[in-house]
Design an enzyme around this catalytic site. Structure first.
Site, PDB file in Angstrom:
ATOM      1  N   CYS A 148       0.852  -1.178   0.000  1.00 37.52           N
ATOM      2  CA  CYS A 148       0.000   0.000   0.000  1.00 37.52           C
ATOM      3  C   CYS A 148       0.897   1.240   0.000  1.00 37.52           C
ATOM      4  O   CYS A 148       2.077   1.151   0.324  1.00 37.52           O
ATOM      5  CB  CYS A 148      -0.866   0.040   1.245  1.00 37.52           C
TER       6      CYS A 148
ATOM      7  N   ARG B 239       2.481   0.968  -6.278  1.00 35.51           N
ATOM      8  CA  ARG B 239       2.591   0.184  -5.040  1.00 35.51           C
ATOM      9  C   ARG B 239       1.348  -0.656  -4.779  1.00 35.51           C
ATOM     10  O   ARG B 239       1.387  -1.622  -4.015  1.00 35.51           O
ATOM     11  CB  ARG B 239       2.807   1.118  -3.852  1.00 35.51           C
TER      12      ARG B 239
ATOM     13  N   TRP C  26      -3.324  -2.244  -1.620  1.00 33.84           N
ATOM     14  CA  TRP C  26      -3.102  -3.598  -2.156  1.00 33.84           C
ATOM     15  C   TRP C  26      -3.610  -4.527  -1.069  1.00 33.84           C
ATOM     16  O   TRP C  26      -3.018  -4.651  -0.008  1.00 33.84           O
ATOM     17  CB  TRP C  26      -1.613  -3.817  -2.424  1.00 33.84           C
TER      18      TRP C  26
ATOM     19  N   ASN D 135       0.017   1.507   6.159  1.00 36.51           N
ATOM     20  CA  ASN D 135       0.726   0.535   5.322  1.00 36.51           C
ATOM     21  C   ASN D 135       1.399  -0.431   6.284  1.00 36.51           C
ATOM     22  O   ASN D 135       2.066   0.005   7.212  1.00 36.51           O
ATOM     23  CB  ASN D 135       1.762   1.299   4.471  1.00 36.51           C
ATOM     24  N   GLY D 136       1.209  -1.727   6.079  1.00 38.54           N
ATOM     25  CA  GLY D 136       1.794  -2.711   6.989  1.00 38.54           C
ATOM     26  C   GLY D 136       0.732  -3.712   7.416  1.00 38.54           C
ATOM     27  O   GLY D 136      -0.341  -3.785   6.806  1.00 38.54           O
TER      28      GLY D 136
ATOM     29  N   GLU E 238      14.532 -15.570 -15.284  1.00 37.41           N
ATOM     30  CA  GLU E 238      14.053 -14.184 -15.270  1.00 37.41           C
ATOM     31  C   GLU E 238      13.142 -13.916 -16.479  1.00 37.41           C
ATOM     32  O   GLU E 238      12.117 -13.239 -16.357  1.00 37.41           O
ATOM     33  CB  GLU E 238      15.248 -13.214 -15.250  1.00 37.41           C
TER      34      GLU E 238
ATOM     35  N   LYS F 127       9.349 -12.593 -16.239  1.00 33.17           N
ATOM     36  CA  LYS F 127       8.871 -11.389 -16.929  1.00 33.17           C
ATOM     37  C   LYS F 127       7.649 -11.743 -17.767  1.00 33.17           C
ATOM     38  O   LYS F 127       6.666 -11.023 -17.781  1.00 33.17           O
ATOM     39  CB  LYS F 127       9.940 -10.813 -17.867  1.00 33.17           C
TER      40      LYS F 127
ATOM     41  N   GLU G 295       4.486 -12.504 -15.555  1.00 28.66           N
ATOM     42  CA  GLU G 295       3.899 -11.424 -14.761  1.00 28.66           C
ATOM     43  C   GLU G 295       3.245 -10.338 -15.600  1.00 28.66           C
ATOM     44  O   GLU G 295       2.289  -9.725 -15.152  1.00 28.66           O
ATOM     45  CB  GLU G 295       4.910 -10.830 -13.774  1.00 28.66           C
TER      46      GLU G 295
ATOM     47  N   HIS H  64      13.959 -34.703 -17.593  1.00 26.71           N
ATOM     48  CA  HIS H  64      13.601 -35.402 -16.357  1.00 26.71           C
ATOM     49  C   HIS H  64      12.155 -35.130 -15.950  1.00 26.71           C
ATOM     50  O   HIS H  64      11.842 -35.082 -14.765  1.00 26.71           O
ATOM     51  CB  HIS H  64      14.568 -35.002 -15.236  1.00 26.71           C
TER      52      HIS H  64
ATOM     53  N   LYS I 142       4.614  -3.399  -6.514  1.00 18.46           N
ATOM     54  CA  LYS I 142       6.047  -3.199  -6.777  1.00 18.46           C
ATOM     55  C   LYS I 142       6.898  -3.648  -5.606  1.00 18.46           C
ATOM     56  O   LYS I 142       7.922  -4.295  -5.785  1.00 18.46           O
ATOM     57  CB  LYS I 142       6.287  -1.715  -7.068  1.00 18.46           C
TER      58      LYS I 142
HETATM   59  O1  M6R Z   1      12.413  -4.825  -4.314  1.00 19.11           O
HETATM   60  P1  M6R Z   1      12.920  -6.234  -4.451  1.00 19.11           P
HETATM   61  O2  M6R Z   1      14.014  -6.357  -5.439  1.00 19.11           O
HETATM   62  O3  M6R Z   1      13.303  -6.834  -3.135  1.00 19.11           O
HETATM   63  O4  M6R Z   1      11.681  -7.063  -4.958  1.00 19.11           O
HETATM   64  C1  M6R Z   1      11.718  -8.464  -5.030  1.00 19.11           C
HETATM   65  C2  M6R Z   1      10.623  -8.968  -5.934  1.00 19.11           C
HETATM   66  O5  M6R Z   1       9.372  -8.661  -5.402  1.00 19.11           O
HETATM   67  C3  M6R Z   1      10.733  -8.360  -7.333  1.00 19.11           C
HETATM   68  O6  M6R Z   1      11.996  -8.596  -7.873  1.00 19.11           O
HETATM   69  C4  M6R Z   1       9.662  -8.943  -8.272  1.00 19.11           C
HETATM   70  O7  M6R Z   1       9.884 -10.304  -8.466  1.00 19.11           O
HETATM   71  C5  M6R Z   1       9.743  -8.169  -9.586  1.00 19.11           C
HETATM   72  N1  M6R Z   1       8.929  -6.999  -9.516  1.00 19.11           N
HETATM   73  C6  M6R Z   1       9.346  -8.962 -10.744  1.00 19.11           C
HETATM   74  O8  M6R Z   1       9.529  -8.247 -11.923  1.00 19.11           O
END
Ligand code: M6R
Length: 594
Positions: free
Chosen positions: A2, A27, A71, A97-98, A467, A471, A474, A490, A589
């Protein structure tokens, strides 16, 4: 997750809050709201994005207010669950937030005492506790409230009868913006860039009373001084600058990110970092801790440190490390996090520190939580990353890890220098890929038609396959899996059909021949095969359906170029499928809950 914002000063608060919330939308974006205080409290909140709420707002002259972008953690997205939350009198509004862990117990107590709750959130207990303790002194009421809370929070309080904003933080970030006869609050500085460049970062357990004329910070009931700082990011750095999406802009910023990293690291002085700490680690070992994309950076970091620095390395997913029995007191623990706020990563670093490890943070955000925990911090300085999908921050993390490996290298200085020489060519090579990005679009148009894809590679590029798959899933919502090519036989082979395209990342290193053998086996199952290969590779044309070329490069650095290709592939595929690229569904994020 949030985001919270606030304003107190001489201007109308509403447009400032709306602007700041728009900047924090990355966020969280399932609901939003603002509370404004003129002569009475005004509350406006709803599900959906801030631009939708804005259309329904009428002008309000109030000069102080708070806002929130949500969020969902406790309770689904709904108007009732959206923040701000009020007490029974309607005079106290709170954004948070929290996570308040003991909210259920507090809620039962407060209900028994006659308080009524309208939401499913943990947050709603906060205004009710303040109401319970308020007898004319808001500060005291907030102190008593904090004493009752178990969990993490950054919250802001607006009270009809008190011309102040009160904020408090514990394990969730909060920054105060200082203006001329006005003050701002926000979860992170990107919300403040349009309004001020002067900020105060609150520290753990800080409590602040904010007026238009200044800030008084208190910790453990003692007044404390917090240094005012200049925000290191420009207003433009957090704008799209003509690009269709933040993600595309951030992909295109990568030559500059690599260039800046080189400028900073090439001297091997590493911005004041104590290299001895890393060199000492050679005898002990390195423990890399991270989540998501940052974890994939550590998987490459592990290979680099082992290969170049000859250090034993363990790369652990932070959320798993936190509940493992791994004993690590003799290691250098390195936490890698773009935001520096990822709750699992912060927790993992604290755990490693409490075990006696030396600690290093690699992060993009100044004054972030992991940098406060770590003994030393290496800032990746990629600039603000607004797209939820990490792109340039990943590349910047890789650069930091290359530097870490080279600077603690067991390799002769001469070889080290020649590797650094080759690194100087990387920004131009990445630029060449970007200049030819359009050539990737046909592959993305093909991929956009499928529901399942595999990314495979071996060795240094295996983390890039992981990675690439992350990408792709997501932002395009295509089910994508990253695989070590040798592992596919396997079990995964059972899924290979003409409906499961494979994207293979090749590199002319010691894995090349065996990877090609794996790809031939896959091709024999009729998969559509897209490969990413060096411009000099003739062999690959013989059996790949599509080949995306990257400039010739020392295989050690090929992950940096291949990263850009998989990012573009995911981006164009998501665009082809009409997805919400910068704010993918259900994602935030920075993940500040476990
Ligand atoms: O801020 P951080 O690098 O700790 O975030 C970790 C993950 O939440 C972040 O890398 C997430 O997997 C990416 N937004 C994906 O693109």
């Amino acid at each position: 997750m949030c985001g919270i914002v606030g304003y107190i000063g001489y201007r109308e608060a509403q447009p400032i809050l709306v602007d700041s919330l728009e900047k924090l939308e990355y966020r969280g974006y399932d609901s939003c709201g603002i509370a404004l205080c003129g002569s009475t409290m005004i509350l406006r909140k709803d599900v959906g994005r801030i631009t939708e709420l804005e259309k329904r707002l009428s002008r309000c002259e109030a000069h102080r207010g708070i806002g929130h972008i949500r969020w969902a953690t406790h309770g689904k997205p709904s108007q009732a669950n959206a923040h701000p939350h009020l007490d029974c009198t309607g005079k106290i509004a709170v954004v948070h937030n929290g996570v308040i862990i003991n909210f259920q117990q507090l809620r039962e107590q407060l209900t028994a005492e006659g308080h009524h709750f309208y939401s499913d959130t943990d947050t709603e207990v906060i205004p009710h506790l303040i109401e319970k303790y308020y007898s004319g002194d808001l500060e005291q009421a907030v102190y008593h409230t904090i004493a009752d809370l178990v969990g993490s929070f950054a919250f802001a309080v607006l009270h009809e009868e008190n011309d102040v904003l009160i904020v408090a933080r514990k394990e969730s970030p909060l920054v105060i913006g200082i203006g001329d006869k006005e003050s701002f609050i926000a979860s992170d500085v990107s919300a403040l860039l349009n309004h001020t460049s002067r900020v105060i970062y609150l520290e753990e357990n800080d409590f602040a009373v904010i007026t238009g004329n200044g800030v008084r910070v208190v910790n453990q009931r003692h007044k404390v001084w917090r240094k005012e700082r200049e925000i290191p990011w420009s207003v433009e750095s957090a704008q799209k600058g003509g690009y269709e999406h933040f993600m595309l802009k951030e992909i295109y910023e990568q030559p500059t990110v690599v260039q800046n990293a080189l400028r900073e690291y090439l001297s091997l002085s590493g911005n004041g970092l104590n290299i001895d700490m890393i060199k000492n680690a050679r005898t002990r070992g390195v423990l890399l801790l991270a989540c998501g994309t940052s974890y994939y950076a550590t998987l490459l970091g592990k290979q680099l440190l082992e290969k170049i620095a000859k250090v034993p390395v363990w790369a652990e997913v932070a959320s798993e490390f936190n509940y493992s029995e791994m004993v690590s007191e003799r290691f250098l623990a390195v936490a890698v996090s773009q935001s520096g706020e990822t709750s699992d990563t912060v927790k993992a670093l604290k755990k490693a520190k409490s075990m006696g490890c030396m600690t290093l943070a690699i992060t993009n955000v100044l004054e972030s939580s992991i940098s406060r925990v770590a003994d030393q911090t290496l800032y990746t300085r990629a600039g603000p990353e607004i797209g939820v999908a990490a792109t340039k921050s990943f590349t910047a993390q890789l650069m930091a890890l290359y530097w870490l490996a080279l600077s603690s290298s067991a390799v002769e200085m001469q070889i080290c220098q020649s590797l650094l020489q080759e690194m100087r060519l990387l920004p131009d090579k990445i630029q060449q890929i970007l200049d030819n990005a359009e050539r990737i679009i046909p592959c993305s148009q093909l991929l956009a038609q499928f529901e399942h894809v595999f990314f495979v590679s071996r060795g240094l590029n295996f983390p890039i396959a992981l990675e690439g798959a992350l990408k792709m899933k997501e932002i395009s919502y295509i089910h994508a899996e990253g695989y070590a090519a040798g592992e596919t036989k396997h079990g995964t082979f059972a899924l290979l059909t003409p409906k499961t395209p494979v994207i293979a990342i090749t590199s002319p290193d010691n894995t090349y021949d065996v990877l090609l053998t794996n790809l031939r086996e896959m091709k024999a199952r009729d998969v559509p095969l897209i490969t990413i290969a060096s411009e000099n590779d003739q062999e690959i044309d013989k059996f790949a359906d599509e080949v995306i070329r990257i400039p010739d490069v020392n295989p050690l650095f090929s992950p940096l170029l291949n990263t850009v290709v998989v990012q573009l592939l995911a981006y164009y595929t998501a665009r082809e499928r009409g997805c919400s690229i910068d704010m993918p569904r259900n994602l935030a994020k920075s993940v500040t809950v476990e």
